[in-house]
Design a protein around this motif. Structure first.
Motif, mmCIF file in Angstrom:
data_model
loop_
_atom_site.group_PDB
_atom_site.id
_atom_site.type_symbol
_atom_site.label_atom_id
_atom_site.label_comp_id
_atom_site.label_asym_id
_atom_site.label_seq_id
_atom_site.Cartn_x
_atom_site.Cartn_y
_atom_site.Cartn_z
ATOM 1 N N LEU A 255 0.492 -1.067 0.298
ATOM 2 C CA LEU A 255 -0.184 -0.393 0.240
ATOM 3 C C LEU A 255 0.786 1.029 0.168
ATOM 4 O O LEU A 255 2.759 1.265 0.412
ATOM 5 N N HIS A 256 0.714 1.653 -0.816
ATOM 6 C CA HIS A 256 1.546 3.487 -0.588
ATOM 7 C C HIS A 256 0.233 4.512 -0.389
ATOM 8 O O HIS A 256 -0.900 4.309 0.111
ATOM 9 N N VAL A 257 0.970 4.891 1.483
ATOM 10 C CA VAL A 257 0.042 5.667 2.246
ATOM 11 C C VAL A 257 0.679 7.225 2.427
ATOM 12 O O VAL A 257 1.968 7.507 1.893
ATOM 13 N N ASP A 258 0.340 8.080 3.155
ATOM 14 C CA ASP A 258 1.094 9.410 2.871
ATOM 15 C C ASP A 258 2.117 9.217 4.391
ATOM 16 O O ASP A 258 1.632 8.396 5.397
ATOM 17 N N HIS A 259 2.717 10.551 4.468
ATOM 18 C CA HIS A 259 3.771 10.392 5.256
ATOM 19 C C HIS A 259 3.373 10.526 6.610
ATOM 20 O O HIS A 259 3.607 10.366 7.729
ATOM 21 N N ALA A 260 2.403 11.160 7.264
ATOM 22 C CA ALA A 260 1.543 11.437 8.353
ATOM 23 C C ALA A 260 0.768 10.255 8.795
ATOM 24 O O ALA A 260 -0.164 10.307 9.326
ATOM 25 N N THR A 261 0.719 9.408 8.462
ATOM 26 C CA THR A 261 -0.534 7.657 8.254
ATOM 27 C C THR A 261 -0.121 7.857 9.861
ATOM 28 O O THR A 261 1.364 7.127 9.457
ATOM 29 N N PRO A 262 -1.063 7.141 11.053
ATOM 30 C CA PRO A 262 -0.511 5.960 11.772
ATOM 31 C C PRO A 262 0.116 4.841 11.401
ATOM 32 O O PRO A 262 -0.925 4.353 11.684
ATOM 33 N N VAL A 263 0.834 4.304 11.486
ATOM 34 C CA VAL A 263 1.198 3.059 11.297
ATOM 35 C C VAL A 263 1.183 2.493 12.447
ATOM 36 O O VAL A 263 0.885 0.909 12.038
ATOM 37 N N ALA A 284 1.313 -16.171 10.485
ATOM 38 C CA ALA A 284 2.758 -14.968 10.453
ATOM 39 C C ALA A 284 1.340 -14.097 10.223
ATOM 40 O O ALA A 284 0.453 -13.702 9.481
ATOM 41 N N TRP A 285 1.864 -12.992 10.676
ATOM 42 C CA TRP A 285 1.777 -11.016 10.519
ATOM 43 C C TRP A 285 2.710 -9.957 10.616
ATOM 44 O O TRP A 285 3.213 -10.493 11.849
ATOM 45 N N ASN A 286 2.338 -9.179 9.857
ATOM 46 C CA ASN A 286 3.349 -7.979 10.245
ATOM 47 C C ASN A 286 2.953 -6.430 9.264
ATOM 48 O O ASN A 286 2.118 -7.199 8.356
ATOM 49 N N LEU A 287 3.156 -5.518 9.332
ATOM 50 C CA LEU A 287 3.274 -4.445 9.077
ATOM 51 C C LEU A 287 3.936 -3.120 9.531
ATOM 52 O O LEU A 287 4.365 -3.116 10.737
ATOM 53 N N VAL A 288 4.945 -3.037 8.036
ATOM 54 C CA VAL A 288 6.079 -2.609 7.869
ATOM 55 C C VAL A 288 6.350 -1.761 6.910
ATOM 56 O O VAL A 288 6.083 -1.558 5.221
ATOM 57 N N VAL A 289 7.543 0.088 7.091
ATOM 58 C CA VAL A 289 7.217 0.402 6.058
ATOM 59 C C VAL A 289 8.192 -0.323 5.350
ATOM 60 O O VAL A 289 9.715 -0.516 5.833
ATOM 61 N N ILE A 290 7.849 -0.246 4.044
ATOM 62 C CA ILE A 290 9.564 -0.584 3.541
ATOM 63 C C ILE A 290 10.405 0.064 2.574
ATOM 64 O O ILE A 290 11.525 0.308 1.632
ATOM 65 N N THR A 295 6.937 11.536 -1.501
ATOM 66 C CA THR A 295 5.061 11.645 -1.359
ATOM 67 C C THR A 295 4.485 10.829 -0.594
ATOM 68 O O THR A 295 3.668 10.949 -0.253
ATOM 69 N N THR A 296 4.714 9.599 -0.044
ATOM 70 C CA THR A 296 4.439 8.195 0.318
ATOM 71 C C THR A 296 5.654 7.689 0.557
ATOM 72 O O THR A 296 6.386 7.747 0.285
ATOM 73 N N LEU A 297 4.917 6.706 1.665
ATOM 74 C CA LEU A 297 5.217 5.451 2.187
ATOM 75 C C LEU A 297 4.919 4.868 1.797
ATOM 76 O O LEU A 297 3.580 4.634 1.239
ATOM 77 N N HIS A 330 -9.060 7.889 8.733
ATOM 78 C CA HIS A 330 -7.924 8.623 9.033
ATOM 79 C C HIS A 330 -8.005 9.019 7.025
ATOM 80 O O HIS A 330 -7.277 8.714 6.390
ATOM 81 N N PRO A 331 -8.503 9.832 6.449
ATOM 82 C CA PRO A 331 -8.301 10.042 5.268
ATOM 83 C C PRO A 331 -7.761 10.629 4.977
ATOM 84 O O PRO A 331 -6.970 11.361 3.579
ATOM 85 N N TYR A 332 -7.178 11.615 5.311
ATOM 86 C CA TYR A 332 -5.306 12.002 5.316
ATOM 87 C C TYR A 332 -4.609 11.712 4.601
ATOM 88 O O TYR A 332 -3.838 11.624 4.285
ATOM 89 N N ALA A 333 -4.619 9.710 5.413
ATOM 90 C CA ALA A 333 -3.303 9.244 5.201
ATOM 91 C C ALA A 333 -3.019 8.345 3.520
ATOM 92 O O ALA A 333 -2.525 8.222 3.203
ATOM 93 N N LEU A 334 -4.597 9.108 2.787
ATOM 94 C CA LEU A 334 -4.386 8.489 1.781
ATOM 95 C C LEU A 334 -3.429 9.163 0.923
ATOM 96 O O LEU A 334 -3.592 10.614 0.856
ATOM 97 N N PRO A 335 -3.208 8.958 -0.170
ATOM 98 C CA PRO A 335 -2.119 8.573 -0.884
ATOM 99 C C PRO A 335 -2.551 10.678 -1.814
ATOM 100 O O PRO A 335 -4.202 10.661 -2.552
#
Length: 349
Positions: A255-263, A284-290, A295-297, A330-335
């Motif tokens: 997923l591509h999200v905004d830098h302000a996204t609450p990860v 297993a499961w996980n969510l990381v910033v790769i 403009t995005t994470l 968190h609509p502000y977190a959308l690209p």
């Protein structure tokens, strides 16, 4: 009067013995099936009743047609040849039916007690190819036996034997592709490369192996198309087999999200979605910033499932759930494309 009764006696005896033996054998197999319901062999052997009756009838008529004086003159030899050919064909038919019943029974008994899906699939593939090889071999032997019942064919065979080496070389060159597929089919059957029911990826297409023969293999894709491929493809090129050994798989959702996204909050939401999804196997499961861009994470959600089908469905559920959560909470977190000036930037006149 005696000449008129002879054909009736021979034909009637053949018919009576055929019906009686077929009935007796069928009753015996029914009784054996009732005493041993745990094995399907006796039920499967009942398929042999018709070829057995044809064999018995042809054998009796072949042995008594001369004494019965059913035909005379030039038709006598022709009748004998027809009965001989029928006898050979019925023997081959009965042999194939009997061997098929034995192999099907062995597979059914193993499948009933085994919990190893991979071994069951491998045995099914091997038994199917063995049956087809045996059927082809019996057919060739029966056809050759029929040809050699004719004196002219025996003479022709003897004359061709001298040039068998040259013919074999020519045939080998001409049938190189066919023979290659034949040996590739045997290699697949006993090398355990691919089995019926395996999930494979060939030429960028994902599907399930539906049928394996000695020369070709059929893959059913997710959209119900059938791809027919020569078995030599699987012995000469790399391909993906997602269910060989352990069918469990690990997948990702990007997923591509905004830098302000609450990860952290998004990570918790991912876990909630997985807990509610029956496709998740809890391994297993996980969510990381790769990765990041100006403009995005780029986030990667990792998840697991018991097989490829569940993994595909789970990825769709997670992707849909996370996007809906971002849109609602968190609509502000959308690209988005920023058109406002950055805070603290100098004003341009």
């Amino acid at each position: 009067m005696e000449d008129a009764l002879r054909p009736v006696v021979v034909v009637g005896t053949a018919a009576a013995v055929t019906v009686a033996v077929g009935y007796a054998v069928d009753r015996a197999l029914r009784a054996a099936d009732a005493r041993h319901p745990e094995t399907p062999l006796w039920h499967l052997l009942r398929r042999c009743r018709l070829p057995l009756q044809v064999l018995i009838c042809a054998a009796i008529l072949r042995g008594g047609y001369r004494a019965a004086h059913v035909v005379r003159g030039r038709h006598l030899t022709a009748t004998g040849e027809v009965l001989t050919l029928t006898l050979i064909a019925a023997t081959a038919w009965l042999t194939v039916r009997g061997v098929t019943a034995v192999t099907d029974s062995a597979y059914a008994r193993y499948a009933a007690v085994s919990r190893d899906v991979a071994k069951i699939s491998r045995l099914r593939t091997q038994s199917t190819l063995i049956q087809r090889v045996f059927t082809a071999a019996v057919g060739v032997i029966a056809a050759a036996s029929m040809l050699f019942t004719f004196p002219a064919m025996r003479t022709l065979g003897a004359s061709m034997l001298a040039s068998a080496g040259i013919i074999g070389i020519v045939a080998g060159v001409a049938a190189q592709s066919t023979l290659g597929n034949l040996f590739a089919g045997l290699q697949i059957a006993f090398g355990d490369m691919v089995r019926i029911g395996d999930n494979v990826v060939v030429d960028g297409e994902w599907g399930t192996v539906e049928e394996i023969t000695l020369t070709y293999l059929v893959v059913r894709t997710w959209d119900e198309r059938r791809i027919t491929m020569p078995v030599s493809y699987f012995t000469g090129r790399p391909f993906e087999n997602w269910t060989r050994g352990d069918p469990r798989m690990t997948g990702t959702v990007l997923l591509h999200v905004d830098h302000a996204t609450p990860v952290d909050a998004m990570r918790k939401r991912l876990h909630e979605i997985l807990e509610q999804a029956p496709e998740w196997d809890h391994r297993a499961w996980n969510l990381v910033v790769i990765d990041t861009t100006p403009t995005t994470l780029q986030l990667r959600a990792l998840l697991t499932a018991k097989d490829a089908g569940d993994l595909f469905d789970l990825r769709c559920v997670v992707r849909e759930g996370l996007v809906a959560w971002l849109r609602d909470e968190h609509p502000y977190a959308l690209p988005r494309v920023s058109t406002a000036e950055a805070p603290g930037a100098p004003m341009t006149g």
